[in-house]
Design an enzyme around this catalytic site. Sequence first.
Site, PDB file in Angstrom:
ATOM      1  N   HIS A   1       1.585   5.140  -2.106  1.00 30.59           N
ATOM      2  CA  HIS A   1       1.321   6.123  -3.085  1.00 30.59           C
ATOM      3  C   HIS A   1       2.594   6.787  -3.619  1.00 30.59           C
ATOM      4  O   HIS A   1       3.155   7.313  -3.038  1.00 30.59           O
ATOM      5  CB  HIS A   1       0.386   7.241  -2.608  1.00 30.59           C
ATOM      6  CG  HIS A   1      -0.920   6.616  -1.894  1.00 30.59           C
ATOM      7  ND1 HIS A   1      -2.133   6.457  -2.520  1.00 30.59           N
ATOM      8  CD2 HIS A   1      -1.464   6.038  -0.619  1.00 30.59           C
ATOM      9  CE1 HIS A   1      -3.065   6.073  -1.907  1.00 30.59           C
ATOM     10  NE2 HIS A   1      -2.671   5.719  -0.805  1.00 30.59           N
ATOM     11  N   LEU A   2       2.736   6.514  -4.840  1.00 35.32           N
ATOM     12  CA  LEU A   2       4.090   7.076  -5.680  1.00 35.32           C
ATOM     13  C   LEU A   2       3.794   8.337  -6.376  1.00 35.32           C
ATOM     14  O   LEU A   2       5.055   9.176  -6.789  1.00 35.32           O
ATOM     15  CB  LEU A   2       4.397   5.817  -6.594  1.00 35.32           C
ATOM     16  CG  LEU A   2       5.133   4.754  -5.883  1.00 35.32           C
ATOM     17  CD1 LEU A   2       5.614   3.772  -7.224  1.00 35.32           C
ATOM     18  CD2 LEU A   2       6.209   5.222  -5.076  1.00 35.32           C
ATOM     19  N   ARG A   3       2.627   8.579  -6.664  1.00 32.91           N
ATOM     20  CA  ARG A   3       2.355  10.160  -6.917  1.00 32.91           C
ATOM     21  C   ARG A   3       2.779  10.577  -8.319  1.00 32.91           C
ATOM     22  O   ARG A   3       2.318  11.284  -8.959  1.00 32.91           O
ATOM     23  CB  ARG A   3       2.927  11.254  -6.132  1.00 32.91           C
ATOM     24  CG  ARG A   3       2.579  11.258  -4.459  1.00 32.91           C
ATOM     25  CD  ARG A   3       0.984  11.130  -4.336  1.00 32.91           C
ATOM     26  NE  ARG A   3       1.068  11.447  -2.846  1.00 32.91           N
ATOM     27  CZ  ARG A   3      -0.139  11.071  -2.310  1.00 32.91           C
ATOM     28  NH1 ARG A   3      -1.177  10.366  -3.061  1.00 32.91           N
ATOM     29  NH2 ARG A   3      -0.276  11.260  -0.905  1.00 32.91           N
TER      30      ARG A   3
ATOM     31  N   HIS B   1       1.013  -1.184  -0.120  1.00 34.30           N
ATOM     32  CA  HIS B   1      -0.134   0.140   0.115  1.00 34.30           C
ATOM     33  C   HIS B   1       0.666   1.389  -0.038  1.00 34.30           C
ATOM     34  O   HIS B   1       1.473   1.699   1.021  1.00 34.30           O
ATOM     35  CB  HIS B   1      -0.825  -0.097   1.196  1.00 34.30           C
ATOM     36  CG  HIS B   1      -1.970   1.040   1.206  1.00 34.30           C
ATOM     37  ND1 HIS B   1      -3.369   1.033   1.762  1.00 34.30           N
ATOM     38  CD2 HIS B   1      -1.929   2.196   0.591  1.00 34.30           C
ATOM     39  CE1 HIS B   1      -3.994   1.782   1.401  1.00 34.30           C
ATOM     40  NE2 HIS B   1      -3.299   2.803   0.895  1.00 34.30           N
TER      41      HIS B   1
ATOM     42  N   ASN C   1      -4.537   6.433  -7.544  1.00 38.13           N
ATOM     43  CA  ASN C   1      -4.954   7.739  -7.551  1.00 38.13           C
ATOM     44  C   ASN C   1      -3.896   8.507  -7.994  1.00 38.13           C
ATOM     45  O   ASN C   1      -3.679   9.745  -7.298  1.00 38.13           O
ATOM     46  CB  ASN C   1      -5.404   7.969  -5.933  1.00 38.13           C
ATOM     47  CG  ASN C   1      -4.712   8.007  -5.048  1.00 38.13           C
ATOM     48  OD1 ASN C   1      -3.499   7.260  -5.028  1.00 38.13           O
ATOM     49  ND2 ASN C   1      -4.623   8.584  -3.908  1.00 38.13           N
TER      50      ASN C   1
ATOM     51  N   ASP D   1       0.470   2.618   3.652  1.00 38.97           N
ATOM     52  CA  ASP D   1       0.093   3.707   3.009  1.00 38.97           C
ATOM     53  C   ASP D   1       0.628   4.868   3.024  1.00 38.97           C
ATOM     54  O   ASP D   1       0.413   6.027   3.283  1.00 38.97           O
ATOM     55  CB  ASP D   1      -1.108   4.027   4.001  1.00 38.97           C
ATOM     56  CG  ASP D   1      -2.215   4.685   3.480  1.00 38.97           C
ATOM     57  OD1 ASP D   1      -2.112   4.945   2.272  1.00 38.97           O
ATOM     58  OD2 ASP D   1      -3.381   5.404   4.045  1.00 38.97           O
TER      59      ASP D   1
ATOM     60  N   HIS E   1       3.243  14.033   0.857  1.00 41.71           N
ATOM     61  CA  HIS E   1       2.581  15.414   0.406  1.00 41.71           C
ATOM     62  C   HIS E   1       3.459  16.546   0.585  1.00 41.71           C
ATOM     63  O   HIS E   1       4.732  16.393   1.442  1.00 41.71           O
ATOM     64  CB  HIS E   1       1.581  15.680   1.467  1.00 41.71           C
ATOM     65  CG  HIS E   1       0.345  15.079   1.257  1.00 41.71           C
ATOM     66  ND1 HIS E   1      -0.360  15.026   0.021  1.00 41.71           N
ATOM     67  CD2 HIS E   1      -0.125  14.099   2.042  1.00 41.71           C
ATOM     68  CE1 HIS E   1      -1.446  14.093   0.256  1.00 41.71           C
ATOM     69  NE2 HIS E   1      -1.298  13.485   1.586  1.00 41.71           N
TER      70      HIS E   1
HETATM   71 ZN   LIG Z   1      -7.238   4.281   1.849  1.00 42.89          ZN
END
Ligand SMILES: [Zn+2]
Length: 434
Positions: A63-65, A61, A95, A306, A310
């Site tokens: 997020h690599l952006r 899980h 996403n 996760d 940012h």
């Molecule tokens: Zn989530």
Amino acid sequence: MNLLIRNGRVIDPANGLDAPAEVLILDGRVSRVGPRLEVPAETPSVDAGGRVVAPGFMDIHVHLREPGQEYKETIATGTRAAAAGGFAAIACMANTQPVNDTRAVTDYITAQARAEGVVRVYPIGAVTRGLGGRELAELGELAEAGCVAYSDDGRPVMSSALLRRALEYAQAFGKPIVSHAEDATLADGGVMHEGFVSTDLGLRGIPAAAEEIMVARDIALAELTGHRVHIAHVSTAAAVRLLRDARARGVPVTGEVTPHHLLLTDETLRSYDANAKMAPPLRGKRDVEACREALADGTLDAIATDHAPHALADKEVELDQAANGIVGLETAVALCLTHLVRERVLDLGTLIARLTVGPARILDLPGGSLTPGAPGDVTILDLDREHVIDPGRFYSRARNTPFRGWRCVGAPWMTIVGGRVVMAEGVVERGPSR
Ligand SMILES: [Zn+2]
């Protein structure tokens, strides 16, 4: 790539192994594990110095952006953060901008990962077009392009009818659905966990029920369709009870938990630090205890970070405006060694299982064990290394962590991917892109 790892304490939960041994990697795959191996002449070797040698850790899980938000993270920086944190493989959420809902985006991610990444990257495709929650993405095309699962993570799929259809299609392609279990109508506008602390601080709360309602629904749909649902970032005691009960009945549902939901409570928000704002929010003490128990007894199969990078500007604002999420790749293993293993919440073998064979089984990924023929991925741990978490030293482009200044004992010492050392003593190999 060939590599002999000598002089290690090999812990491979999938094979029930915890013993001094050597690990031989030939042509990028595990060849043999044993006390004194015969190896081809001129095989390069690494002396583990008595440290713990485990299958390469996997974080399912992340997020690599990239594409779209490269100012927060790129595949180059995100995979280096993974290597620094001891992860040899990661699965990245859909996403991005554009959303990974077509073959073109999946192809872009895998090509970038090959060109600029240093660890294995497994893309997760969207469940719905544009994460819009209205129509299904091209699930077959995404599977063909190499997506290992489907998820609208960041957003729940609110329509039960649509999720049912998604599960029926996903079954045909043999890929699980990863659920961001949150009833958006209940969570709407909430900044933190609803409870004593939110009342005390006068901040709008998100009730635990927002998660539990969706976990219950997802379990019902997994049962109805007979297809696998994986619940991301489980955070409440009642969600854990629902999962335990469903699994006892044989429902094909799995769960993961993040280090922050194992180590922090809603009390952390008393600092008004936006780095403690996330979805699901940090919960109460009893929720944390329930998640810890569930991780120990296997109701929760995996630890996943996760990892949600940012930019400073997304976090340095009022709490209700601040973006959700924290970075996790570079702190997870050290925090878990320090606060779960040293504090006897989990034994070391169980922690390693939740970072290897557990996640591998959830997404059917190759790896997660040192079985001959498996990918030659290895994580070596230094259980004695004392250090203080310093976001200034992160390989990630982002710095949003509530763990700044935490003292840790234990750290990943080396990360090996396909027989190639990509991180040694905290230093990640330089790639073309740094
Ligand atoms: Zn989530």
